[in-house]
Structures are given as C-alpha cells and as structure tokens.
Design an enzyme around this catalytic site. Structure first.
Site, short mmCIF file in Angstrom:
data_model
loop_
_atom_site.label_atom_id
_atom_site.label_comp_id
_atom_site.label_asym_id
_atom_site.label_seq_id
_atom_site.Cartn_x
_atom_site.Cartn_y
_atom_site.Cartn_z
N SER A 74 33.83 34.09 32.88
CA SER A 74 34.91 34.21 33.86
C SER A 74 35.30 32.87 34.48
CB SER A 74 34.50 35.19 34.97
OG SER A 74 33.37 34.72 35.65
N LYS B 156 34.28 39.55 43.81
CA LYS B 156 34.85 38.20 43.78
C LYS B 156 35.94 38.03 44.84
CE LYS B 156 33.85 37.42 38.89
NZ LYS B 156 34.39 37.21 37.54
#
Length: 786
Positions: A692, A735
């Site tokens: 990511s 996140k």
C-alpha cells in the site's frame, strides 16, 4: 354368564399360566404369537392365553397345550431390540381350547367360555374354608416374614372365598404348573383343596429348610464361620475386581435407558458394556472401556436447548453489551429472522475479523446470551496437533476426544454457540494439518456426520452455531476461509472509545476494584486525553487497563481517607474523609504519569522529498513519513527502514515508472546514472511491509528528483504498477482514522476503494477531502505544490 363358543387369536405361553384378575408381563418372540398380537390390537384387544405342557417346544400342536386357559386383555405393548415384544395383560375369564381354527400366519382357536361352578357349599362350610386358608397364610407368613410383609396384608382383607383362592394362587411364588391346577379347578371345593395342598406343601418345605439351616449354623464354629466368610469375600473380589465393574455396568445400563440417542449409538454402548462385564475391573483395558462408555453417555446426542428467536430481545441484549458494531448486530438479527421463518435454518459459520481488543470474543458471548444458547469457547491459538480437533484413536495410551466433542460434552446440548477463538493462529507440523481438520467441521454439508477418532460414531454438528475470530485474513488458509462468512470488526474511533468507556468499561472496573457509584468521576476532557495520550490501539483493551489503574489509585486514596491517622501521631487527620475522587485533565498526569503516545502531526511547511503515507498495523492505523534524498553518485538505489520484500518491489516499480515518464517531467536522461537515490522510512527499528506504499514512495522520489515540494496536509495510500496505475488496498477505515488524528486534510485513495469508503461512518470522514485516484498523474496533481 352363559357358555358360548368364539373364534379368537391364541398365544401359547412357555413357563407361565395366567389366571383371571392376574396382571403380568411376558415377552413374545415367535412369529405366530406376534401375528396374533397384531390381529388383536386392531380389534377388541382380547386374546386367549394358554400354557404349554413342555416349555422347550418351539412349534406346539394342540396336544402340547393345556386345554384350560384364560381370555386376557392387552394393556400395554413395548417393542424391544431384536424383534422382541413385551406385553402386559390382565386376565378376564377362564375358557377351554376346543381346537385350532387357523395356524398361519397367526394361531387362532375355537374357544368356549366356561362358567365356574360354586357347587353345593353351604355358607358355614364356605366360612370355615375361608378361615382355614387365612390361618395357613398366617403360618406361612411366620415362616417367611418377607413374603408376609409384601403379600399378607392384602390377602387377609379378602372376604370372598373364590377371590381369596384365586389371589393366593396369583400372589404366592408358585410354579406355573401349580397355578394351572388351580386354573383347571372349576369347582370351588376342588380349587380349595388344591390351594390348601400347595400351601401345606410350601409350609413343609420352609420348615425343613429352616431346620437344615439351624443344624448347619450350629455345626459351624465362630472361627470356621469367619474363615468361610473371608474366603467367600476374597473370591468375590477376585471375580468382580477392585472397582466392582458389575455395579458400574448396571449404572451404565441404567443411564443408557434414559439416554436419547440413535439406535446405532445405543448398540455401540451396549456392546461396550458387554465387553466391560467380561473382564476384571483392575485391568487397564477395563479402565479404557469405562472411560469410553462414560464419554458416550455424557454426549448430548439428541438433547437440544430451546433458542430464543425474539429479535427485539436479541437487539436489546446486543445494544446493552456493545456500542457501535452495526454490521455485526445486523447480521445476527438477520440470522434470527431466517431461523424464525424456516424453523430450522442451516447455521452459518461466521468469522469476526479485526484487530485485538475490538470485542470479537465478547460479541460471541453476547450472541449466546441473546439466543439463549450454551456458550463454549475453544482457543485455537498455537494448536498444532490434528488430534486436538479430531481426537485421538482409542488404541493410543491416554486417548481423549477432540476439543469440539469435549465442548459439546461441557455444553450438555447439541446446539450450543461454539467460539473458535483465534482461528488464524492454528499451525501445522508433522502431527497433521490442523486447518485441514477444521474443513469438515466448518462445512455445513459435511458436519452433519462429523467423525471424531475417539468417539468412532457420527456426531451431528449442524445445529451448532460456530463463531470464529481472527486478527487477519492473510493467515487463514483459502479453503478454510471459503467456508466462513466474513464480518469485519474494524477499529474504534476516539468517539466510540469514549462511549464504550462511559457505558461499559468504567462501571466494570469500578465494580472490579470495589468502588461504588459516585466514588469516582472522570471528566470528558480527561477521558479524551487518556484515549489520545496513553493508549494507541484499535480496540479498547489498553484503555480498560488504564481505567483499572485509575480505579486502583482512587481506591487507595479513598481507603486511606476512610481510616485516618490516630490522634497523637505527628499528622492528625482533622478534616473530614474524602467521599469521592475526581479525575480531570489536570490531575491525569499525576495518576498515570507522562503521556506515552503522541500522534505524528503534519509538517509545519511543504517540503521536497517527504510524503506522508498511511499504514495498517495489528493495533490499528498509523502514518509513515517517507523520506527521499538525492545525491551525486553512480545511479545506485538504496532502501532503509527495515522494509519487507513487497515494499522493496513497490519502490522498484515506482522508480521504473518515473524513468518511463522522465521526459514529461523534464528529467535529464543521464540523471539516473549520475545520482544515487536513497529511500528511508522511519522508525528504522520497526519492520514494515505491505502492498500500500507504492504511490507514496513514487511521489516522494519524483518530488526529490524534480525539486518540487509536496503539500504538508496530504496523505496517500495505494499500490503502483509499472504503468502508473493505482491498485486498491485494505484497512481503509484505520488508515483514514490515523490521517485524521495527524491533522491531514486531503487523502488520496485508490478509485477501486470507493465502495469501501461509502461504508465508513460520516463521523470519521467529516472534515476530510477524499480524492479518488486511478493513476499516478492524478496523485501527483493532488500532492505536488503547483
């Protein structure tokens, strides 16, 4: 009653004669007798019972039977194993068998009902006979007190001579031939003579027996008697064994009769009880069989608890025990609705996936309480041996059933809620693959007949509601994952943590530490600072520990003020005792010490080569500062910060993309030969990996190469391809939370993650600009300062 002739089914009895008014049980196994019984049960339920002259004749003819029998009424039928039928009958009237009418399939005969002849007995003679019979019965009672206690009270109350004679023949422990004689005595005087003769004969036998016993007793001295008794006791112990297996067998047979199970299970237990009887109890194999039988008897084969399908009740329980978790609650209520509509739906296998401390285990406990199910928790963390799931084979020493069967035994019902905790932590070694052993358990089509190696009988697990928990889906094998319905339990926001603390944790810790209501208060600002500065986690486990620490310190302070120093000491406590402890933002540091965590806030200004990335960890989301430096060299590419293979490959893909678009950003062709590129991700001591950070590293490298600044309030997450496409990622909620806590205003998110963003609560997204990107051009346009 007038004499009459009728045709009716006949059952021949071996070793048994039935009289009128006699109620008796007997077993039927011959096909003709069962056929006669079936014919009787569909008509008036009356049958003619006649005794055989010889009990060992299997297929009697009319010459093998007595001619006088009894018409009886069937009162009860019980079917026993091996085709045997147990019958309870009551004698009605005497009859004579004139001949057979039919032999196959049922035995039927021509029966003549007979009227008993009272004879020419005068009332005085009848009274004399009645008294003589009662006197003989009293004599019999004196010789045999046990029989006197059981039979005489009822017989002595009878005042009719005929009834007394019949009941004496019925009640006395006589042979069937003696009863048959009474049955064939149609005249009252003849019946009286036969009963008196039998009574006198029994009295003589009892007296002679008593004389022999007294002679033997007198001949044996005290020492001889003790010796004989000791020898008898020793032999009995040797025969039975120390643990008296015969008594154990009887106890098992008693439990087996009360056990609700299939025929196959009962036959298996019966067979094992038979084996146990044939061996001494002190043998090792006898102990193994005994343990096996007890295990089978304790299992709930067909014993189930009644579920509570009230959706309103379940919703109330779940809301009481947990704040938030709307998806989980919604799925449970859907399950309830399906069960209510279908009576018995296939129990789904739910898997709750989320970080530690988010309440996965407690959700399962609340589900059990809401559904009124028994709760069984099976911890799979570190389980390596396949036998832990399937059980050990009985040939091994110390064999035992698997954890699932043992859980059923603990629950005591066949439909508990079974929690498979930490299913992602099971492992494999030379003892077998534990995950593969779970495949049969968690397959709704296969677990109807789950076979445990120890039990050796199919066990129905289809009614068990399995709930599994895991921290990460990556560690669960794909076939196992395919059999479960995944429900994600994501991280809590600060607001959710505050609600959970107010509604559940504070009261729980106060009760645990002996504090009463009103003795401790925590202000909202103190709770907010506690959540932000003293805990960094996805769940609330550490938050509960810190609240427990506050409660302990408050308890100490209250206890000290409740018992002040005595007068005369250096410090006399004259002020009144403190009633409560108030925790505020100002005294929180005094109670818990310095803050342990602070969020890595956004930079003060836009900088070159520094980009804020977003990461997902086992304890929630976090932000990563990715730094890139460019220096003269030989075109080397260096990565530091304990990066994993996935992140290294993402960096290589990023630099390849930058080189492919170097003309677009006016980068000199010789740049990559004359300059070294160094990527570093603090903190250097913490290992990092995951798919990511590709676009983050590519943005940082392009910024350092082109000397263009990156916006300080932008963060990003996503993987990059060689052509600059942005791929989707996971852990989005965590996140975004981390970015919000760090003060980020704009977040670049892969376009393919747009459906995931729609499911995130508005409370989390409020105040953030979410930019959905499909390629690196859109990322750079958002992140670089224009």
């Amino acid at each position: 009653m007038e004499d009459r002739t009728i045709i009716m089914p006949v059952i021949a009895l071996r070793g048994l004669a039935v009289l009128p008014q006699m109620i008796v049980h007997f077993d039927i196994s011959r096909s003709r007798s069962k056929a006669a019984l079936e014919r009787v049960m569909v008509s008036d339920q009356q049958v003619f019972l006649v005794a055989q002259r010889q009990s060992d004749v299997a297929d009697p003819s009319i010459e093998d039977l007595y001619h006088v029998g009894c018409v009886a009424k069937i009162k009860q039928l019980v079917k026993l194993p091996d085709g045997v039928v147990r019958v309870m009958v009551e004698g009605i009237k005497k009859a004579v068998l004139l001949g057979f009418d039919s032999v196959e399939p049922a035995l039927t005969g021509e029966i003549e009902i007979i009227q008993e002849d009272m004879g020419n007995v005068s009332p005085a003679a009848e009274e004399a006979m009645l008294r003589i019979v009662k006197e003989k019965l009293e004599e019999f009672g004196r010789e045999s007190p046990q029989i006197a206690k059981e039979l005489l009270p009822g017989l002595m109350l009878i005042e009719d001579l005929g009834d007394l004679l019949d009941q004496t023949a019925i009640q006395m422990p006589w042979d069937y031939t003696q009863r048959q004689e009474v049955l064939e005595s149609l005249d009252l005087e003849e019946r009286y003579e036969r009963v008196i003769r039998n009574l006198i004969s029994e009295l003589d036998i009892l007296r002679i027996k008593k004389q022999f016993q007294e002679k033997v007793r007198g001949a044996v001295s005290k020492n001889q008697k003790e010796y004989i008794l000791r020898e008898q006791l020793r032999i009995i112990r040797e025969e039975l064994g120390e643990d008296n297996p015969l008594s154990d067998s009887e106890e098992y047979e008693k439990k087996l009769k009360a056990l609700k199970a299939d025929k196959e299970v009962k036959e298996k237990i019966t067979k094992e009880i038979g084996r146990l009887k044939s061996m001494p109890g002190s043998s090792q194999e006898g102990n193994v069989i005994r343990t096996y039988i007890e295990t089978l008897l304790e299992l709930p084969w067909k014993k189930a608890s009644k579920d509570n399908n009230d959706i309103r009740h379940a919703e109330k329980i779940l809301n009481e025990d947990h704040y938030g978790l709307e998806k989980v609650k919604e799925r449970i209520l859907e399950h309830l609705a399906v069960r209510a509509l279908t009576d018995k739906g296939i129990s789904p296998i739910l898997c709750l996936v989320g970080p530690p401390g988010t309440g996965k285990t407690s959700i399962a406990r609340s589900m059990a309480r809401a559904l009124n199910k028994k709760y069984v928790r099976i911890s799979l963390g570190g389980v390596r041996d396949e036998a832990e799931i399937r059980g050990h084979r009985r040939t091994y020493v110390g064999a035992m059933p698997g954890r699932l069967v043992d859980g059923l035994r603990q629950a005591g019902v066949s439909n508990p809620l079974m929690l498979l905790d930490e299913i992602d932590k099971v492992s494999s070694d030379y003892k077998g693959d534990t995950s593969s052993a779970l495949l049969e358990v968690l397959d709704g089509e296969q677990n109807v007949k789950f076979r445990d190696h120890y039990v050796e009988l199919p066990i129905d697990l289809s009614e068990v509601l399995f709930i599994a928990t895991a921290n990460s889906l990556q560690d669960i094998q794909r076939p196992l994952l395919d059999r479960m319905e995944i429900i994600e339990v994501s991280s809590y926001t600060e607001n959710e943590k505050a609600h959970i603390a107010r509604e559940h944790l504070i009261a729980k810790q106060m009760e645990k530490n002996g504090l009463k209501e009103g003795q401790l208060s925590i202000s909202d600002h103190a709770l907010e600072r506690l959540i932000r500065g003293y805990t960094r986690e996805a769940g609330v486990r550490n938050l509960e520990r810190k609240l427990g620490e506050i409660c302990r310190k408050a308890a100490r302070e209250l206890y000290r003020d409740e018992f002040p120093q005595k007068k005369g000491s250096k410090k006399s406590s004259e002020k009144p005792s403190k009633k409560s402890v108030k925790v505020t933002e100002n005294n929180l540091e005094k109670l818990l010490g310095k803050e342990k965590y602070n969020y890595d806030l956004i930079n003060e200004s836009d900088e070159v080569g520094i980009v804020r990335g977003l990461a997902w960890t086992s304890v929630g989301g976090d932000t990563l500062q990715i730094e890139v430096n460019i220096m003269p060299g030989k075109g080397e590419f260096q990565l530091t910060g304990q990066l994993g293979d996935v992140m290294k490959e993402s960096a290589q893909a990023g630099i390849s993309y930058i080189r492919s678009v170097s003309e677009q950003y006016q980068i000199d062709k010789e740049f990559f030969k004359e300059y070294d590129i160094h990527i570093h991700i603090p903190e250097g001591a913490v290992p990092k990996d995951g798919p990511s950070a590709g676009i983050t590293m590519a943005t940082a490298m392009l910024s350092a190469i082109t000397k263009r600044k990156v916006r300080k309030d932008v963060a990003m997450t996503g993987e990059i391809t060689l052509r600059g496409r942005v791929l989707p990622i996971g852990g989005l909620k965590e996140k975004i939370l981390a970015a919000k806590n760090a003060g980020i205003k704009t977040i670049c998110i892969p376009k393919k993650n747009e459906p995931d963003v729609a499911e995130i609560a508005q409370e989390i997204k409020r105040g953030l600009e979410l930019v959905f990107v499909e390629n690196m051009g859109q990322v750079l346009e958002t992140a670089l300062v224009k």
